[in-house]
Write an enzyme that holds these catalytic residues in place. Structure first.
Site, PDB file in Angstrom:
ATOM      1  N   GLY A 258       0.761  -1.234   0.000  1.00 13.49           N
ATOM      2  CA  GLY A 258       0.000   0.000   0.000  1.00 13.49           C
ATOM      3  C   GLY A 258       0.791   1.284   0.000  1.00 13.49           C
ATOM      4  N   GLY A 259       2.096   1.194  -0.151  1.00 10.73           N
ATOM      5  CA  GLY A 259       2.921   2.399  -0.144  1.00 10.73           C
ATOM      6  C   GLY A 259       2.576   3.353  -1.272  1.00 10.73           C
ATOM      7  CB  CYS A 373      10.907  -3.881  -7.674  1.00  5.73           C
ATOM      8  SG  CYS A 373      10.118  -5.397  -7.093  1.00  5.73           S
TER       9      CYS A 373
END
Length: 434
Positions: A258-259, A373
């Site tokens: 949730g960042g 990422c």
């Protein structure tokens, strides 16, 4: 302190058997309920360090052992002890004695006198022959860089001018980067707040700073009040590159933890939907939003299927897809040894299902930001190129870093941000629907 060695060795052994380090360390700690906070902290540091340099350490042990050990627990203890002697600046006499003590504490039946003698001999031979052994390691890239050979070869092929630096950065300790909620406090005011508490920091972006020394989150001023969050600078780019405007209908697919959802909502008032396939992970997203005093519509669903979708198109979609996580290896040191080269194609297949599924949910003229990422091309531009070939209504458009980011020396090659001291390795591709 031998308890720290035992905990670390247990965790390392589990990882080398295929288990995630976070779970392995948690499991190892439960075996030592009376360990002090200092011993637990040391065990974590030692286990991370051992796996960070596992390729090098294993190469030393291979030279020292006449034959392969049949007891993987003793092998793990030796790995941990050699790491301490090589990289931990620990007293050699103490490390050897602790390792001998630790092997005598093993629970399952073991010829303890034999094991103690072996551990003692191996570690003392290492200390005596270290320089000679190091010379023999120079011909091995696995020992030199502490990565699997396939990983090294792939970076050599895909990043002819950057591969060595990428490998070296991946073996460093990651920075502790904060994201400041500038709706609540300015970056300068927050830095002054840190300064008053003797916490040194450096600004690297309009909302980002790096702490000179990492802190537990509960000791970061304003963290519990939602003034600040911990988020890598590379990950902070997502909310800025999505080309947001107020009141848009936005989807954060694969949103946990949730960042990025939180960051988007800190920037603008939006109609926000956050999707994840795992209920437990969505609970973590909710906890993060509660801390930030923000709201999103949380939905349980598979990004590769439209079965959860209500049919109303989104103006913006953030597709932070599952990947090998090869760009964040310094934070997750076990990835190097858990991943297999075949995993790349497996993740690429999964990504190739998610992209078309999300694309049908995007409004005409809308934009989708594809994010991984990873640093492997098959998951990144290679994936985008295949998608564009099969979807004539899609085009990749250039993104521009907002004012305040360019001076931070972000290096990217066609959207692939090269891992650096300041940030991890991320890939971004902005697609627009004609």
């Amino acid at each position: 302190m031998y308890i720290s060695q035992q905990i670390a060795a247990n965790a390392v052994n589990q990882v080398l058997s295929g288990r995630n380090l976070t779970l392995a360390l948690s499991g190892a700690l439960t075996l030592f309920p009376n360990a002090t906070p200092q011993q637990r902290g040391a065990a974590q540091d030692i286990s991370y360090g051992t796996l960070r340099f596992y390729g090098e350490i294993e190469a030393y042990l291979t030279q020292l052992l006449e034959k392969q050990l049949t007891d993987d627990r003793i092998h793990a203890l030796l790995l941990v002890a050699v790491y301490q002697l090589l990289h931990d600046k620990a007293d050699a006499f103490t490390v050897v004695n602790q390792a001998v003590h630790a092997v005598s504490e093993l629970k399952r039946p073991v010829a303890k006198s034999w094991a103690k003698g072996l551990v003692n001999a191996i570690l003392r031979n290492f200390l005596r022959q270290k320089e000679q052994l190091a010379g023999a390691l120079q011909t091995s890239e696995v020992a030199t860089y502490s990565y699997p050979q396939w990983w090294i070869n792939k970076l050599k092929t895909q990043y002819k001018n950057h591969w060595q630096g990428m490998l070296e950065i991946g073996n460093q300790h990651p920075p502790m980067t904060l994201r400041i909620n500038t709706k609540k406090i300015s970056l300068d005011d927050y830095r002054q707040l840190l300064s008053r508490q003797d916490i040194e920091s450096n600004t690297i972006g309009p909302q980002a700073l790096i702490l000179s020394r990492p802190l537990p989150v509960e000791k970061i001023p304003g963290f519990t009040d939602g003034i600040v969050s911990v988020q890598d600078y590379g990950a902070q780019l997502a909310a800025h590159l999505l080309d947001l405007k107020a009141n848009l209908r936005v989807l954060d697919a694969c949103c946990a933890p949730g960042g990025k959802t939180g960051h988007i909502l800190e920037l603008l008032n939006l109609e926000m939907t956050s999707l994840d396939s795992d209920v437990a992970r969505l609970q973590r997203v909710q906890s993060n939003l509660d801390r930030l005093h923000l709201h999103a519509n949380l939905v349980v669903g598979d990004a590769a299927s439209p079965s959860w979708w209500d049919g109303v198109a989104f103006d913006r979609i953030l597709a932070d897809v599952p990947c090998t996580a090869s760009g964040i290896v310094r934070r997750h040191v076990d990835i190097k040894w858990l991943r297999r080269e075949a995993d790349i194609s497996s993740f690429a297949t999964q990504q190739a299902k998610i992209l078309p599924s999300l694309w049908q949910m995007l409004a005409k003229g809308g934009k989708l930001l594809y994010v991984t990422c990873s640093v492997f091309n098959e998951e990144n531009q290679g994936q985008i190129d295949k998608f564009l070939q099969n979807n004539t209504d899609a085009k990749q458009i250039p993104f521009v870093l907002p004012i305040g980011h360019a001076e931070s020396s972000l290096v990217h090659i066609n959207g692939q941000f090269i891992p650096s001291i300041a940030h991890d390795g991320f890939f971004y591709a902005l697609l627009q629907k004609d």
